[in-house]
Design a protein around this motif. Structure first.
Motif, PDB file in Angstrom:
ATOM      1  N   LEU A  26     -12.724  24.607   8.717  1.00 11.91           N
ATOM      2  CA  LEU A  26     -11.462  23.903   8.956  1.00 11.91           C
ATOM      3  C   LEU A  26     -10.777  24.392  10.221  1.00 11.91           C
ATOM      4  CD1 LEU A  26     -10.099  23.795   5.303  1.00 11.91           C
ATOM      5  CD2 LEU A  26     -10.917  21.856   6.672  1.00 11.91           C
ATOM      6  N   ARG A  27     -10.753  25.695  10.404  1.00 14.46           N
ATOM      7  CA  ARG A  27     -10.123  26.250  11.606  1.00 14.46           C
ATOM      8  C   ARG A  27     -10.856  25.812  12.865  1.00 14.46           C
ATOM      9  NH1 ARG A  27      -8.883  32.263   9.255  1.00 14.46           N
ATOM     10  NH2 ARG A  27      -6.766  31.801   8.519  1.00 14.46           N
ATOM     11  N   ARG A  28     -12.151  25.714  12.784  1.00 18.78           N
ATOM     12  CA  ARG A  28     -12.952  25.346  13.962  1.00 18.78           C
ATOM     13  C   ARG A  28     -12.732  23.884  14.362  1.00 18.78           C
ATOM     14  NH1 ARG A  28     -17.722  27.339  16.586  1.00 18.78           N
ATOM     15  NH2 ARG A  28     -17.519  26.312  18.593  1.00 18.78           N
ATOM     16  N   PHE A  29     -12.607  23.009  13.368  1.00 17.76           N
ATOM     17  CA  PHE A  29     -12.491  21.579  13.658  1.00 17.76           C
ATOM     18  C   PHE A  29     -11.048  21.087  13.783  1.00 17.76           C
ATOM     19  CE2 PHE A  29     -16.885  21.567  12.213  1.00 17.76           C
ATOM     20  CZ  PHE A  29     -17.463  20.692  13.114  1.00 17.76           C
ATOM     21  N   GLU A  30     -10.094  21.884  13.369  1.00 17.32           N
ATOM     22  CA  GLU A  30      -8.694  21.440  13.331  1.00 17.32           C
ATOM     23  C   GLU A  30      -8.217  20.851  14.656  1.00 17.32           C
ATOM     24  OE1 GLU A  30      -4.346  23.244  12.106  1.00 17.32           O
ATOM     25  OE2 GLU A  30      -5.897  24.611  12.789  1.00 17.32           O
ATOM     26  N   HIS A  31      -8.546  21.481  15.767  1.00 14.28           N
ATOM     27  CA  HIS A  31      -8.079  21.015  17.084  1.00 14.28           C
ATOM     28  C   HIS A  31      -9.187  20.358  17.912  1.00 14.28           C
ATOM     29  CE1 HIS A  31      -4.255  22.863  16.334  1.00 14.28           C
ATOM     30  NE2 HIS A  31      -4.868  23.979  16.005  1.00 14.28           N
ATOM     31  N   MET A  32     -10.354  20.206  17.322  1.00 11.82           N
ATOM     32  CA  MET A  32     -11.482  19.645  18.061  1.00 11.82           C
ATOM     33  C   MET A  32     -11.351  18.139  18.271  1.00 11.82           C
ATOM     34  SD  MET A  32     -15.514  20.117  17.314  1.00 11.82           S
ATOM     35  CE  MET A  32     -15.418  21.855  17.697  1.00 11.82           C
ATOM     36  N   TYR A  33     -10.802  17.448  17.296  1.00 10.31           N
ATOM     37  CA  TYR A  33     -10.695  15.996  17.369  1.00 10.31           C
ATOM     38  C   TYR A  33      -9.228  15.589  17.486  1.00 10.31           C
ATOM     39  CZ  TYR A  33     -15.371  16.405  15.294  1.00 10.31           C
ATOM     40  OH  TYR A  33     -16.664  16.734  15.025  1.00 10.31           O
ATOM     41  N   ASP A  34      -8.937  14.670  18.402  1.00 12.26           N
ATOM     42  CA  ASP A  34      -7.572  14.173  18.577  1.00 12.26           C
ATOM     43  C   ASP A  34      -6.995  13.589  17.286  1.00 12.26           C
ATOM     44  OD1 ASP A  34      -7.676  14.878  21.231  1.00 12.26           O
ATOM     45  OD2 ASP A  34      -7.963  12.830  21.968  1.00 12.26           O
ATOM     46  N   ILE A  35      -7.830  12.954  16.494  1.00 13.75           N
ATOM     47  CA  ILE A  35      -7.331  12.304  15.278  1.00 13.75           C
ATOM     48  C   ILE A  35      -6.742  13.307  14.293  1.00 13.75           C
ATOM     49  CG2 ILE A  35      -8.823  10.284  15.470  1.00 13.75           C
ATOM     50  CD1 ILE A  35     -10.579  11.567  13.276  1.00 13.75           C
ATOM     51  N   ASN A  36      -7.092  14.575  14.420  1.00 15.61           N
ATOM     52  CA  ASN A  36      -6.545  15.576  13.500  1.00 15.61           C
ATOM     53  C   ASN A  36      -5.081  15.895  13.777  1.00 15.61           C
ATOM     54  OD1 ASN A  36      -8.740  15.906  11.821  1.00 15.61           O
ATOM     55  ND2 ASN A  36      -9.653  17.479  13.097  1.00 15.61           N
TER      56      ASN A  36
ATOM     57  N   ILE B 291      -2.922  13.815   5.012  1.00 18.90           N
ATOM     58  CA  ILE B 291      -4.373  13.781   5.155  1.00 18.90           C
ATOM     59  C   ILE B 291      -4.879  15.103   5.718  1.00 18.90           C
ATOM     60  CG2 ILE B 291      -4.640  11.292   5.322  1.00 18.90           C
ATOM     61  CD1 ILE B 291      -4.543  11.464   8.314  1.00 18.90           C
ATOM     62  N   GLY B 292      -6.099  15.453   5.361  1.00 22.18           N
ATOM     63  CA  GLY B 292      -6.698  16.712   5.776  1.00 22.18           C
ATOM     64  C   GLY B 292      -7.400  16.608   7.116  1.00 22.18           C
ATOM     65  N   VAL B 293      -8.052  17.679   7.466  1.00 20.32           N
ATOM     66  CA  VAL B 293      -8.757  17.803   8.736  1.00 20.32           C
ATOM     67  C   VAL B 293     -10.092  17.059   8.663  1.00 20.32           C
ATOM     68  CG1 VAL B 293      -9.892  19.480  10.258  1.00 20.32           C
ATOM     69  CG2 VAL B 293      -7.668  20.008   9.251  1.00 20.32           C
ATOM     70  N   ALA B 294     -10.378  16.263   9.687  1.00 19.46           N
ATOM     71  CA  ALA B 294     -11.684  15.621   9.807  1.00 19.46           C
ATOM     72  C   ALA B 294     -12.652  16.631  10.401  1.00 19.46           C
ATOM     73  CB  ALA B 294     -11.583  14.398  10.712  1.00 19.46           C
ATOM     74  N   VAL B 295     -13.850  16.699   9.853  1.00 20.84           N
ATOM     75  CA  VAL B 295     -14.859  17.632  10.368  1.00 20.84           C
ATOM     76  C   VAL B 295     -16.144  16.886  10.699  1.00 20.84           C
ATOM     77  CG1 VAL B 295     -13.910  19.623   9.139  1.00 20.84           C
ATOM     78  CG2 VAL B 295     -15.692  18.270   8.078  1.00 20.84           C
ATOM     79  N   GLY B 296     -16.896  17.472  11.591  1.00 22.35           N
ATOM     80  CA  GLY B 296     -18.166  16.898  11.996  1.00 22.35           C
ATOM     81  C   GLY B 296     -19.327  17.676  11.430  1.00 22.35           C
ATOM     82  N   ARG B 297     -20.520  17.351  11.908  1.00 23.13           N
ATOM     83  CA  ARG B 297     -21.715  18.019  11.400  1.00 23.13           C
ATOM     84  C   ARG B 297     -21.731  19.492  11.788  1.00 23.13           C
ATOM     85  NH1 ARG B 297     -26.755  14.587  13.150  1.00 23.13           N
ATOM     86  NH2 ARG B 297     -25.811  14.951  15.176  1.00 23.13           N
ATOM     87  N   TYR B 298     -21.424  19.771  13.045  1.00 23.94           N
ATOM     88  CA  TYR B 298     -21.322  21.141  13.546  1.00 23.94           C
ATOM     89  C   TYR B 298     -20.576  21.077  14.865  1.00 23.94           C
ATOM     90  CZ  TYR B 298     -25.572  19.478  15.890  1.00 23.94           C
ATOM     91  OH  TYR B 298     -26.484  18.733  16.595  1.00 23.94           O
ATOM     92  N   PRO B 299     -19.888  22.153  15.253  1.00 25.70           N
ATOM     93  CA  PRO B 299     -19.012  22.103  16.429  1.00 25.70           C
ATOM     94  C   PRO B 299     -19.717  21.725  17.731  1.00 25.70           C
ATOM     95  CG  PRO B 299     -18.527  24.033  15.127  1.00 25.70           C
ATOM     96  CD  PRO B 299     -19.759  23.413  14.537  1.00 25.70           C
ATOM     97  N   GLU B 300     -20.967  22.072  17.877  1.00 27.39           N
ATOM     98  CA  GLU B 300     -21.674  21.803  19.134  1.00 27.39           C
ATOM     99  C   GLU B 300     -22.366  20.439  19.153  1.00 27.39           C
ATOM    100  OE1 GLU B 300     -22.294  24.447  17.109  1.00 27.39           O
ATOM    101  OE2 GLU B 300     -21.117  25.956  18.158  1.00 27.39           O
ATOM    102  N   ASP B 301     -22.125  19.615  18.155  1.00 29.77           N
ATOM    103  CA  ASP B 301     -22.751  18.300  18.049  1.00 29.77           C
ATOM    104  C   ASP B 301     -22.396  17.441  19.264  1.00 29.77           C
ATOM    105  OD1 ASP B 301     -24.034  16.044  17.097  1.00 29.77           O
ATOM    106  OD2 ASP B 301     -22.591  15.650  15.506  1.00 29.77           O
ATOM    107  N   VAL B 302     -23.388  16.813  19.879  1.00 33.40           N
ATOM    108  CA  VAL B 302     -23.152  15.943  21.032  1.00 33.40           C
ATOM    109  C   VAL B 302     -23.588  14.502  20.774  1.00 33.40           C
ATOM    110  CG1 VAL B 302     -23.281  17.793  22.734  1.00 33.40           C
ATOM    111  CG2 VAL B 302     -25.364  16.560  22.107  1.00 33.40           C
ATOM    112  N   TYR B 303     -24.131  14.217  19.606  1.00 36.14           N
ATOM    113  CA  TYR B 303     -24.560  12.860  19.298  1.00 36.14           C
ATOM    114  C   TYR B 303     -23.348  12.041  18.884  1.00 36.14           C
ATOM    115  CZ  TYR B 303     -27.010   8.930  17.246  1.00 36.14           C
ATOM    116  OH  TYR B 303     -27.459   7.670  16.954  1.00 36.14           O
ATOM    117  N   ASN B 304     -23.104  10.930  19.552  1.00 32.33           N
ATOM    118  CA  ASN B 304     -21.909  10.130  19.272  1.00 32.33           C
ATOM    119  C   ASN B 304     -22.219   8.830  18.543  1.00 32.33           C
ATOM    120  OD1 ASN B 304     -22.938   8.410  21.185  1.00 32.33           O
ATOM    121  ND2 ASN B 304     -21.404   8.871  22.739  1.00 32.33           N
ATOM    122  N   GLY B 305     -23.433   8.654  18.048  1.00 30.82           N
ATOM    123  CA  GLY B 305     -23.793   7.440  17.319  1.00 30.82           C
ATOM    124  C   GLY B 305     -24.570   6.461  18.153  1.00 30.82           C
ATOM    125  N   VAL B 306     -24.500   6.589  19.475  1.00 34.28           N
ATOM    126  CA  VAL B 306     -25.200   5.680  20.377  1.00 34.28           C
ATOM    127  C   VAL B 306     -26.087   6.480  21.321  1.00 34.28           C
ATOM    128  CG1 VAL B 306     -24.936   3.851  22.096  1.00 34.28           C
ATOM    129  CG2 VAL B 306     -23.237   4.105  20.293  1.00 34.28           C
TER     130      VAL B 306
END
Length: 153
Positions: A9-19, A33-48
Motif C-alpha cells: 500500500l505504501r509503495r503504490f499510494e503515490h504511484m498512480y494519480d487516481i489514488n 475508496i482505498g489505494v489502487a495497486v498494480g502487479r508490481y511497482p516496476e511494471d511497464v506493460y500498459n495493456g497495449v
C-alpha cells in the motif's frame, strides 16, 4: 502478512494519480475508496505496449479479499493475538475509513477475546477496509471488470 500488505500500500499510494481521489459516488452516496495497486511497482506493460503500468482490478480486489478473509478467520476464533504489524496496517488504513476509528487507534498488541468490544470493532473495521478496495475497483471499472484500468483520471 500485514507487514507485506502495508508495504504494498505504501509503495503504490503515490504511484498512480487516481489514488489522489479518496471518495467515489455509489448509488448517490459518497463512499471512501482505498489505494489502487498494480502487479508490481516496476511494471511497464500498459495493456497495449510498454510505457507505464496501470493498477490492476484483480490485485486491488485481492487486498479486499485479504481483509475479508482475515475478518472471517478471526470471527471463527475464541481469541486471537493482535500483532504490532496488524496495528500498523490498521493505523495506516484508518484515515481512509469513515466512522468510529478511535477504537483502532487505541488498539494495542495483545490477546483479544470473542465478545470483547475490541473483537467486534476489529471485525467491523476489517470488513470496512475490504470495502475500500472494492469501491476503488467499482469506481474505475463499472459493470465490466477489466484486468487493469488507467493510472490517471
Amino acid at each position: 502478512m500485514a507487514s507485506t500488505v502495508l508495504a504494498i500500500l505504501r509503495r503504490f499510494e503515490h504511484m498512480y494519480d487516481i489514488n489522489q481521489v479518496a471518495y467515489t459516488d455509489i448509488n448517490g452516496i459518497s463512499v471512501p475508496i482505498g489505494v489502487a495497486v498494480g502487479r508490481y511497482p516496476e511494471d511497464v506493460y500498459n495493456g497495449v505496449g510498454t510505457s507505464l503500468g496501470n493498477p490492476w482490478s484483480l490485485v486491488t480486489s485481492a487486498l479486499a479479499e485479504y481483509h475479508y478473509r482475515l475478518a472471517l478467520a478471526y470471527a471463527d476464533m475464541e481469541y486471537f493475538v493482535v500483532s504490532s504489524e496488524l496495528i500498523s496496517l490498521l493505523n495506516w488504513t484508518a484515515p481512509y475509513i469513515r466512522g468510529n476509528t478511535e477504537q483502532i487507534y487505541s488498539l494495542q498488541a495483545k490477546l483479544v477475546y470473542k465478545g470483547d468490544r475490541e473483537f467486534r470493532g476489529l471485525l467491523s473495521y476489517l470488513l470496512a477496509a475490504g470495502d475500500l478496495y472494492m469501491a476503488r475497483v467499482a469506481r474505475h471499472t463499472g459493470r465490466i471488470v477489466d484486468d487493469a484500468y488507467f493510472r490517471v483520471h
